[in-house]
Scaffold this motif. Structure first.
Motif, PDB file in Angstrom:
ATOM      1  N   ILE A 387      36.319  62.143  24.004  1.00  0.00           N
ATOM      2  CA  ILE A 387      37.359  63.181  24.003  1.00  0.00           C
ATOM      3  C   ILE A 387      37.934  63.317  25.414  1.00  0.00           C
ATOM      4  N   GLU A 388      37.012  63.274  26.385  1.00  0.00           N
ATOM      5  CA  GLU A 388      37.481  63.388  27.776  1.00  0.00           C
ATOM      6  C   GLU A 388      38.391  62.217  28.155  1.00  0.00           C
ATOM      7  N   GLU A 391      41.714  63.029  26.727  1.00  0.00           N
ATOM      8  CA  GLU A 391      42.399  64.055  27.527  1.00  0.00           C
ATOM      9  C   GLU A 391      42.956  63.425  28.799  1.00  0.00           C
ATOM     10  N   HIS A 409      44.574  71.302  27.788  1.00  0.00           N
ATOM     11  CA  HIS A 409      43.483  72.059  27.175  1.00  0.00           C
ATOM     12  C   HIS A 409      43.509  71.814  25.670  1.00  0.00           C
ATOM     13  N   LEU A 410      42.348  71.476  25.126  1.00  0.00           N
ATOM     14  CA  LEU A 410      42.261  71.309  23.674  1.00  0.00           C
ATOM     15  C   LEU A 410      41.924  72.669  23.078  1.00  0.00           C
TER      16      LEU A 410
END
Lengths: 432, 138
Positions: A387-388, A391, A409-410
């Motif tokens: 996920i990072e 992002e 920001h998620l």
């Protein structure tokens, strides 16, 4: 001081004659050389021969920022590349940058307008000019640079950023004028206060532009730095800074009308509005060779001032733009369109555009730029680092498209406020 | 042999974990093992539950982003050195662990470690060769 009295104080009837002659020539030249312009003229049934004076300007077709993308990179240039000596680029409405080109004469005219701007702010060959605009594709840095050289000022091409070095240089080199964005000027002013070197700086004036600022901000900069703060206007599609500039009376920016003709139109109907109305600012370049435009829609909303100015310049003035007729944001001096962000999210998210919201604010005189992205299946992974990575790829991609940093920001799905089913894309909390 | 694991996006918001667990509890979904990975911006909840696909449907209906992913559930002796032995086997096989969480009494009185590695298939084979059979969903 008036740099070019013959032009800047030209009686209006003479100025009109000059504009008419230049317009006729420009239209003929562009009709012959720029396909997009010729097609639009033909579509409207207008021939270059119909243009007999500047009063016929309204007969000509508009041009748009989108054209720069459609004819990217050189399709709108009116000179062969061998005559183009400089390219500048800025962000377009999508991920693709837009590019403009200058001939030697274009650069000469441009630096001439900067020379007028600097002189109007009191600069001369005794001035130590600290140019803290960004250098590179951005027109701010090199634009001011060439104009400063033209008037013989001592130029300090420090470029943007590195506040500590800006202040040390300002003190050690004895800078008397600074050019940068107004928000950076505020930031510098506060840093100078913190370092306690206010009595060591010799600044007398500053010229600030490339982003919106208010009279309140002007007063704050003037009192904190103990200088006079001048406004300057420009956009790379027209030339860059110097299209219009303030004189010592600081009551609107004089448009270099020998080079650029301004109109105010109704952004919805395209009708030219009566003198003094507020509407969308439209520019025609009269003498540009490399990248000329006719009736270019700037999307800036403002009004024009026709009353003679006490400074003696005869060129009309424009008020500070108060807004936009499109959804463009100016963040840290950079043009940002929500569509650019959408495109990046689409690319990274694998063909699904997640719901997103842009949040802009101003903290300590610096614009903050955050994007909330609603989490979706396409973004979820059982490993945090995946996920990072995602992002980071959004942040990196946006940085490469826009040239400025952004925080991503998620957030939870459906957490972005919707009105009538449509998510509100932009929240601008800046109080300018 | 893999076990179906739920991965749930947990927004950094007061009461969020309680909301999620409330949905599962009310619908008689039994949580066998659970871990939360916390980052500065959000959390990731991973769990092994009695009925993963029912849990996924329920959570999704509540607007929660959830995904079913494969993980490896390894039974081990609930004695000192039990987990260490598994790690030694993986190290010997050149396998890296992405994350793991251990639970006691997941399927009885034994201990179970749920893990994700860089080479899932190889991990299962290697463990089997060492007489350890990863568990499936029960």
């Amino acid at each position: 001081m008036i740099y070019n009295p013959q032009i800047e104080q030209m009686p209006r009837d003479e100025l009109k004659k000059l504009q008419s002659a230049l317009l006729i020539k420009q239209v003929e030249r562009m009709y012959e050389r720029v396909e997009c312009f010729r097609n639009r003229m033909d579509l409207n049934g207008v021939k270059p021969s119909h243009i007999k004076s500047i009063d016929d300007l309204h007969l000509l077709p508009f041009s748009y920022k989108k054209d720069l993308r459609d004819y990217y990179p050189y399709g709108l240039f009116a000179e062969p590349m061998e005559n183009i000596v400089r390219l500048h680029a800025s962000s377009g409405t999508t991920g693709k940058q837009i590019v403009v080109g200058y001939t030697r004469n274009d650069l000469d005219n441009w630096s001439g307008t900067i020379a007028r701007s600097l002189s109007a702010a009191g600069a001369d060959k005794n001035t130590f000019l600290q140019n803290a605009f960004g250098y590179g594709f951005f027109t701010g840095g090199l634009g001011i640079h060439d104009g400063a050289t033209k008037i013989g000022a001592t130029l300090i091409p420090i470029a943007a950023g590195n506040t500590q070095r800006q202040i040390t240089t300002m003190v050690d080199f004895g800078s008397t004028m600074i050019t940068c964005t107004p928000s950076y000027a505020m930031y510098l002013a506060e840093a100078i206060e913190e370092m306690g070197v206010r009595d060591k700086i010799k600044l007398k004036a500053g010229i600030f532009g490339a982003e919106p600022w208010s009279e309140d901000m002007r007063h704050a900069i003037e009192s904190k730095l103990g200088i006079k703060a001048y406004d300057i206007y420009g956009l790379s599609e027209i030339q860059g800074p110097g299209v219009a500039y303030e004189c010592e009376y600081q009551c609107g920016m004089h448009i270099c009308e020998d080079l650029f003709v301004a109109e105010i139109i109704d952004p919805d109907t395209g009708e030219v509005l009566p003198e003094g109305s507020t509407g969308e600012l439209v520019f025609t370049t009269l003498a540009k060779e490399g990248f000329p435009v006719i009736r270019y829609r700037t999307r800036d909303i403002c009004s024009l001032i026709y009353e003679p100015c006490r400074c003696g310049r005869t060129h009309i003035r424009m008020n500070k733009p108060t807004g936009r007729s499109d959804d463009m944001l100016i963040i840290r001096g950079v043009n940002v369109f929500p569509s650019q962000i959408e495109e990046v999210l689409l690319k990274v998210g694998g063909d699904i555009t997640p719901n997103y919201q842009i949040i802009v604010d101003r903290v300590n005189n610096t614009d903050t730029f955050d994007i909330n992205v609603e989490m979706s299946d396409a973004f979820l992974h059982d490993e945090v680092r995946s996920i990072e990575r995602l992002e980071k790829s959004i942040v990196d991609e946006l940085r490469s498209v826009l040239g400025i940093g952004v925080k991503v920001h998620l957030v939870n799905p459906k957490s972005i406020t919707r009105s009538e089913g449509k998510a509100k894309r932009v929240i601008d909390n800046r109080k300018i | 042999m893999f076990v179906k694991q739920l991965t749930i996006f947990v927004e950094n918001k007061f009461g969020r974990i309680a909301d999620i667990l409330d949905i599962l509890g009310k619908n008689h979904i039994d949580i066998r093992a659970l871990s939360i990975a916390d980052t500065s911006e959000y959390g990731l909840m991973r769990m092994i539950v009695s009925d993963p696909s029912a849990a996924k449907t329920l959570l999704r209906e509540a607007g929660i982003i959830v995904k079913i992913t494969d993980a490896i559930a390894v039974p081990l002796d609930h004695t000192p050195g039990g987990l260490s032995r598994i790690m030694e086997i993986l190290r010997g096989g050149g396998i890296s662990v992405s994350y793991l969480y251990a639970f006691v009494g997941m399927y009885g009185n034994d201990a179970v470690v749920v893990l994700k590695t860089d080479k899932p298939e190889e991990t299962v084979t290697l463990l089997s060769q060492n007489g350890i059979t990863p568990l499936g969903n029960v």
